[in-house]
Design a protein around this motif. Structure first.
Motif, short mmCIF file in Angstrom:
data_model
loop_
_atom_site.label_atom_id
_atom_site.label_comp_id
_atom_site.label_asym_id
_atom_site.label_seq_id
_atom_site.Cartn_x
_atom_site.Cartn_y
_atom_site.Cartn_z
N ILE A 118 0.85 -1.32 -0.01
CA ILE A 118 0.14 -0.12 0.15
C ILE A 118 0.86 1.24 -0.06
CG2 ILE A 118 -0.17 -0.02 2.55
CD1 ILE A 118 -2.96 0.79 2.23
N PRO A 119 0.57 2.24 -0.60
CA PRO A 119 1.18 3.51 -0.54
C PRO A 119 1.03 4.41 0.66
CG PRO A 119 -0.10 3.51 -2.55
CD PRO A 119 -0.69 2.17 -1.64
N VAL A 120 2.04 4.90 1.07
CA VAL A 120 1.92 5.64 2.16
C VAL A 120 2.20 6.95 2.33
CG1 VAL A 120 2.76 5.95 4.78
CG2 VAL A 120 2.60 3.58 3.84
N GLY A 121 1.24 8.13 2.54
CA GLY A 121 1.49 9.26 2.47
C GLY A 121 1.40 9.83 3.89
N ASN A 122 -0.05 10.12 4.40
CA ASN A 122 -0.11 10.71 5.77
C ASN A 122 -0.36 9.55 6.64
OD1 ASN A 122 -0.30 13.00 7.22
ND2 ASN A 122 -2.52 13.18 7.45
N ALA A 123 -0.35 8.09 6.20
CA ALA A 123 -0.22 7.06 7.11
C ALA A 123 -1.68 6.52 7.35
CB ALA A 123 0.81 6.98 7.92
N GLY A 124 -2.64 7.27 7.06
CA GLY A 124 -4.04 6.84 7.67
C GLY A 124 -4.45 5.41 6.94
N ASN A 125 -4.17 5.28 5.74
CA ASN A 125 -4.84 4.29 4.91
C ASN A 125 -4.20 2.92 5.69
OD1 ASN A 125 -6.98 3.36 3.16
ND2 ASN A 125 -5.50 3.13 1.39
N ILE A 126 -2.88 2.69 5.74
CA ILE A 126 -2.29 1.66 5.94
C ILE A 126 -2.78 1.15 7.61
CG2 ILE A 126 -0.17 2.82 6.95
CD1 ILE A 126 1.45 0.27 6.15
N SER A 127 -2.85 2.23 8.47
CA SER A 127 -3.49 2.02 9.76
C SER A 127 -4.82 1.48 9.61
CB SER A 127 -3.47 3.45 10.66
OG SER A 127 -2.33 3.77 10.17
#
Ligand code: F0G
Length: 350
Positions: free
Chosen positions: A182-191
């Protein structure tokens, strides 16, 4: 008929009798096997094509929940900082709910399609001479002292909505994959995915994947272990130097025995072109970081041959037409309006 996330997953979501039945029929996105790339890499690779959500990105999953709860709490206005997709989703769901949206964006760094969406859905758009991290700091502060609901992923309802994509993957595959990239930017989605996999596993015994997150190299704060004041990457969606959900992302990585790595812009562009040209799937550059990470991880052995892997394609390629045109290796042929000339050219190609 698919009724959208709140209706579909209400037993897993913080839904009450007072939560409005907000939906644009988000969710239920396809899981597509990448046949050519699976064979080339020696793994079983699938992509979750989140670009088919109503506003063209995974943000719709979180936003339907965040806006519904804001309306439930009596808010008349939502606010967010955004690299583009969050603003598109916030504006769309606010319009749908009949409330105002305010979006703060980094000047010159939002892809054309995303900006067009914010205009059309009727957001009040504020651009600043600063990056996403600075915009987020401002809206966090402002939402504390004014009557606007913050709908960035620091709003816990966002992660609740976004976790539903993990449920869908388990249902589509029959169980969790070995690895979730998964791409990580602000790291909300991986969480959010990690929360979703854990909850579904507890209820249904669907097992747990290893979480593999990928930042863009010029914005790889988690990989480097320190915030980056001036993040840079062609993948403007993930041009973020101080991820708000940093700690949650590290927990997802550690609890799942996964990893967070970095991919270069060149690796991102390579994956971006490959999935379009070899598989027929057009995802925006930030999304392609997941597939770029998979290619890199197979090469360095951190994804073993034979693994079942799901890569998340977070946003639609149509969001960013300028990067598509400039990154393409194809050049257009210009011919006179003359059937014979067109025939000659085509016969030359065949
Ligand atoms: N992919 C796309 C297409 C995105 O738009 C984003 C984030 C991400 C991946 C990263 O997800 O932040 O949860 O780690 N976009 C946000 C925005 C920041 O404003 O649209 P994340």
């Amino acid at each position: 008929m698919w009724k959208g996330l709140i209706e579909q997953y209400k037993e897993y979501l913080p839904v009450t009798d007072k939560t409005p039945a907000l939906t644009l029929h988000e969710g239920n996105t396809p899981l597509i096997r990448l046949n050519a790339l699976s064979e080339e890499l020696g793994i079983d690779l699938h992509v979750k094509y989140e670009g088919l959500n109503p506003t063209g990105s995974f943000k719709d999953r979180g936003m339907v929940m965040a806006v519904a709860k804001a309306v439930e709490d009596g808010s008349k206005c939502v606010i967010c900082a955004s690299t583009g997709n969050t603003s598109a989703a916030a504006a769309a769901y606010a319009a749908r709910a009949g409330i105002q949206s305010l979006v703060v964006i980094p000047k010159g760094k939002v892809a054309a399609g995303k900006l067009a969406q914010a205009y059309m859905y009727g957001a009040k758009i504020i651009e600043i001479d600063g990056n996403f991290d600075e915009a987020l700091q401002a809206v966090r502060d402002i939402s504390e002292t004014t009557d606007v609901a913050l709908v960035n992923s620091v709003n816990p309802y966002r992660l609740e909505g976004q976790k539903t994509a993990a449920f869908e993957i388990c249902d589509q595959l029959g169980a969790a994959p070995d690895i979730l990239a998964i791409p990580v930017g602000n790291a909300g989605n991986i969480s959010a995915y990690w929360k979703g996999f854990k909850e579904y596993n507890e209820k249904k015994g669907t097992t747990l994947p290893k979480m593999f997150g990928f930042e863009a190299e010029g914005a790889a704060a988690i990989v480097q272990g320190a915030p980056i004041a001036k993040p840079e990457t062609i993948a403007t969606a993930i041009r973020i130097g101080n991820p708000a959900s940093w700690k949650l992302a590290e927990a997802a990585r550690d609890e799942s025995h996964g990893k967070i790595g970095a991919v270069t812009d060149e690796e991102i562009l390579n994956a971006y072109r490959l999935i379009a040209a070899k598989e027929g799937i057009f995802a925006e550059p930030g999304s392609a970081a997941s597939v770029a990470g998979v290619i890199q991880s197979v090469a360095n052995g951190s994804i073993p041959k034979g693994s079942k892997v799901v890569a998340i394609l977070t946003g639609n390629g149509l969001k960013d037409p300028d990067t598509a045109v400039s990154a393409s290796t194809i050049s257009m042929v210009s011919l006179p309006n003359n059937e014979e000339k067109i025939r000659e050219y085509i016969e030359g190609v065949l």
